[in-house]
Design a protein around this motif. Structure first.
Motif, PDB file in Angstrom:
ATOM      1  N   ILE A 251       0.830  -1.208   0.000  1.00 52.86           N
ATOM      2  CA  ILE A 251       0.000   0.000   0.000  1.00 52.86           C
ATOM      3  C   ILE A 251       0.863   1.256   0.000  1.00 52.86           C
ATOM      4  N   ASN A 252       1.963   1.225   0.725  1.00 52.19           N
ATOM      5  CA  ASN A 252       2.836   2.402   0.780  1.00 52.19           C
ATOM      6  C   ASN A 252       3.692   2.560  -0.471  1.00 52.19           C
ATOM      7  N   ARG A 253       3.949   1.475  -1.175  1.00 54.68           N
ATOM      8  CA  ARG A 253       4.856   1.550  -2.324  1.00 54.68           C
ATOM      9  C   ARG A 253       4.143   1.714  -3.652  1.00 54.68           C
ATOM     10  N   ILE A 254       2.896   1.231  -3.716  1.00 52.58           N
ATOM     11  CA  ILE A 254       2.168   1.349  -4.976  1.00 52.58           C
ATOM     12  C   ILE A 254       1.602   2.761  -5.071  1.00 52.58           C
TER      13      ILE A 254
ATOM     14  N   LYS B  77       2.417   2.695   9.651  1.00 51.29           N
ATOM     15  CA  LYS B  77       2.032   3.957   9.040  1.00 51.29           C
ATOM     16  C   LYS B  77       1.689   3.688   7.583  1.00 51.29           C
ATOM     17  N   LEU B  78       0.470   4.052   7.207  1.00 47.82           N
ATOM     18  CA  LEU B  78       0.015   3.825   5.840  1.00 47.82           C
ATOM     19  C   LEU B  78      -0.235   5.152   5.153  1.00 47.82           C
ATOM     20  N   VAL B  79      -0.053   5.153   3.842  1.00 50.58           N
ATOM     21  CA  VAL B  79      -0.238   6.368   3.052  1.00 50.58           C
ATOM     22  C   VAL B  79      -1.677   6.862   3.161  1.00 50.58           C
TER      23      VAL B  79
ATOM     24  N   THR C 147      -9.334   3.668   7.373  1.00 56.33           N
ATOM     25  CA  THR C 147      -9.943   3.502   8.689  1.00 56.33           C
ATOM     26  C   THR C 147     -11.428   3.841   8.651  1.00 56.33           C
ATOM     27  N   VAL C 148     -11.767   4.942   8.003  1.00 61.90           N
ATOM     28  CA  VAL C 148     -13.166   5.358   7.915  1.00 61.90           C
ATOM     29  C   VAL C 148     -13.986   4.315   7.163  1.00 61.90           C
TER      30      VAL C 148
END
Length: 197
Positions: free
Chosen positions: A2-5, A50-52, A58-59
Motif C-alpha cells: 500500500i505504501n509503495r504502490i 504507518k500507511l499512506v 480507517t473510515v
C-alpha cells in the motif's frame, strides 16, 4: 504494498486492502491454516504500520464493520427459536455459563493479562464470534448442537445485557471516564456545520 504502490484513484486503496484480506483468508485456508486468525493477525500488522491512506481506510473499514455486524446479527436471529431458549435445561446452563463468564472467567483473564500494566478492565463486549462458532455444530448435524447453540446464545445475551449496560457506570466508578479530547477521526463536526452555514 500500500505504501509503495502509487494508485491514481485513491479509492482503490480500499479495494486493494480488501483484496489482501480475502487473499489472507483464502491462502491460509488453502494450506489448512486458520483463515480467521490469519486475517486477525494481518489486521494487527497493517493497523500498527504507518500507511499512506490510513485515514480513508480507517473510515471505510469502520463503516464496513458496522454493516457486517448488522447483517451478521440479523442472520443469527434467524437461527434463534425463543421457545427453545425458555426450556429449563437451556435456561439453567445458559445462566450458569453466563454468570461464570461474568463473575469468574473474564475477571481472572483480565487481571492476569493486565497485571503487568496495573490497569483495570470491566468488559470487552463480545457476542457474535461465540454465536457464530456455535453455528458450526448445527451445520454439521452434531448431536446436541441445538442445545449448545441455545446455551451459547443465552449466555452471550446475558453477558451483553449485564456487563454492557454497566460499562459507563463502572467507568465512572473507577475514574476511567473522561471527555473526548479530540474527534475520533480528526473531523470536527462543528467546523463543518459552521462552514456549511
Amino acid at each position: 504494498t500500500i505504501n509503495r504502490i502509487n494508485l491514481v484513484n485513491h479509492s482503490l486503496y480500499v479495494v486493494l486492502l480488501l483484496a489482501f484480506v480475502f487473499f489472507s483468508f483464502a491462502f491460509t485456508d488453502l494450506i489448512r491454516g486458520n483463515g480467521y486468525l490469519a486475517v486477525y493477525l494481518a489486521g494487527l500488522v497493517v493497523g500498527n504500520h504507518k500507511l499512506v491512506q490510513k485515514r480513508p481506510l480507517t473510515v471505510f473499514f469502520d463503516g464496513f464493520t458496522w454493516v457486517m455486524q448488522i447483517v451478521m446479527f440479523l442472520t443469527l436471529g434467524l437461527f434463534v427459536n425463543s421457545k427453545e431458549l425458555l426450556e429449563p435445561d437451556v435456561l439453567i446452563l445458559g445462566l450458569s455459563v453466563g454468570a461464570f463468564l461474568i463473575l469468574v472467567a473474564r475477571p481472572l483473564a483480565v487481571f492476569a493479562s493486565l497485571a503487568p500494566f496495573r490497569n483495570f478492565s470491566w468488559v470487552g463486549l463480545r457476542g457474535a464470534v461465540p454465536i457464530l462458532f456455535a453455528i458450526y455444530p448445527l451445520m454439521g448435524n452434531v448431536e446436541y448442537a441445538d442445545l449448545l447453540f441455545n446455551v451459547v446464545f443465552l449466555s452471550t445475551i446475558l453477558s451483553l445485557v449485564v456487563q454492557g449496560t454497566t460499562v459507563s457506570g463502572m467507568a465512572n466508578l473507577l475514574g476511567l471516564a473522561y471527555e473526548e479530547r479530540e474527534p475520533a477521526f480528526g473531523v470536527d463536526m462543528n467546523e463543518h456545520v459552521k462552514s456549511a452555514l
